[in-house]
Design an enzyme around this catalytic site. Structure first.
Site, PDB file in Angstrom:
ATOM      1  N   CYS A 102      56.976  32.358  36.718  1.00  0.00           N
ATOM      2  CA  CYS A 102      58.029  31.376  36.437  1.00  0.00           C
ATOM      3  C   CYS A 102      59.086  31.515  37.517  1.00  0.00           C
ATOM      4  O   CYS A 102      59.670  32.589  37.690  1.00  0.00           O
ATOM      5  CB  CYS A 102      58.646  31.629  35.054  1.00  0.00           C
ATOM      6  SG  CYS A 102      60.034  30.534  34.679  1.00  0.00           S
ATOM      7  N   CYS A 151      62.552  23.907  36.738  1.00  0.00           N
ATOM      8  CA  CYS A 151      61.315  24.681  36.868  1.00  0.00           C
ATOM      9  C   CYS A 151      61.156  25.028  38.342  1.00  0.00           C
ATOM     10  O   CYS A 151      60.938  24.142  39.181  1.00  0.00           O
ATOM     11  CB  CYS A 151      60.113  23.878  36.365  1.00  0.00           C
ATOM     12  SG  CYS A 151      58.553  24.780  36.546  1.00  0.00           S
TER      13      CYS A 151
END
Length: 273
Positions: A70, A214
């Site tokens: 991530c 993101c």
């Protein structure tokens, strides 16, 4: 009781714990419990800091599914490690399921860090596409709200990029994310090209839904933009709660620079998990 900290990277927020404080716990169930806004703390994901035998980021989405990496999460991981004296040097490696990532701290106040995110893969086999093609680029997928032209790659995790004039509904995004052609589902990045150096992105993360940011999705959007002649090798990504600087170097390596902010610290008092 579990000591925790909460951080956000451009609005993408995480609960972070040390592995020694959650030994014996089911991380999948713990992620679902702490990330639930109604009955837990509330977050997009859970990060477990593993210090031995090497520094590793263990990441779970809010639905309990584990993800390889991530981008915003690893910046928050780096900030947590700095704040807790786990790693105070400016440059160091972090192990992830997507491979080794290199942290390069730029500033401490505010905390800014650049991460070497690795190189993208466009091989369908690397992100589980069922149609048998070598790559999955400029493919049309149907939803109940129309047809979308999509291109997919592996950039720390599976990402699909869709160029749009207006951001679509959550229903359309969910249908693309869960399309049966993707054996492991996919994160979906809807990208508006502002100019050759600026992108605006809205990402639907598998296991989460729409998020404010993101990092790996921003990286995937840049490499697709370069491949399709939509942008240069370095862009600013505009997000509701901050900005990221994404660059692809001549050797293909992608870097991401951006902030991480500590929001809260405390103790999670839970029922037995």
């Amino acid at each position: 009781m579990i000591p925790f900290a909460k951080y956000h990277g451009c609005g993408n927020n995480f609960i972070i714990v040390k592995e020694q404080d959650v030994l014996g716990k089911d991380y999948s169930l713990l992620a679902q419990a702490v990330c639930c806004a109604a009955t837990g703390i509330g977050a997009d994901g859970l990060i477990v800091v593993r210090e031995e035998p090497e520094l590793e980021m263990v990441f779970y989405n809010m639905d309990g599914s584990r993800a390889p990496m991530c981008g915003n999460g690893i910046r928050c991981f780096a900030a947590y490690c700095f704040d807790n004296g786990i790693r105070t040097e400016a440059v160091y490696p972090v192990k992830t399921l997507a491979g080794e990532m290199i942290v390069n701290r730029i500033e401490t106040s505010p905390f800014l860090v650049k991460i070497s995110m690795g190189k993208p893969s466009f091989r369908s086999a690397d992100f589980g596409v069922l149609d048998g093609s070598e790559t999955f680029l400029a493919q049309e997928l149907e939803t109940t709200e129309g047809t979308f032209t999509v291109s997919s790659c592996f950039m720390g995790t599976v990402h699909t990029v869709v160029w749009v004039e207006e951001f679509p509904s959550e229903s359309a995004a969910s249908q693309l994310s869960n399309h049966p052609v993707f054996t492991e589902k996919t994160n979906v990045n809807f990208v508006k090209r502002m100019d050759s150096k600026t992108l605006a992105i809205k990402t639907f993360e598998r296991g989460v839904g729409f998020t404010f940011a993101c990092g790996t999705g921003a990286c995937a959007s840049l490499v697709m933009g370069i491949r399709q002649g939509r942008c240069g090798s370095k862009v600013t990504v505009r997000l509701p709660y901050g900005r990221l600087i994404i660059e692809q170097l001549p050797d293909g390596e992608v870097t991401m620079a951006g902030p991480a902010v500590r929001v809260a610290e405390g103790t999670y008092i839970q029922e037995e998990i």
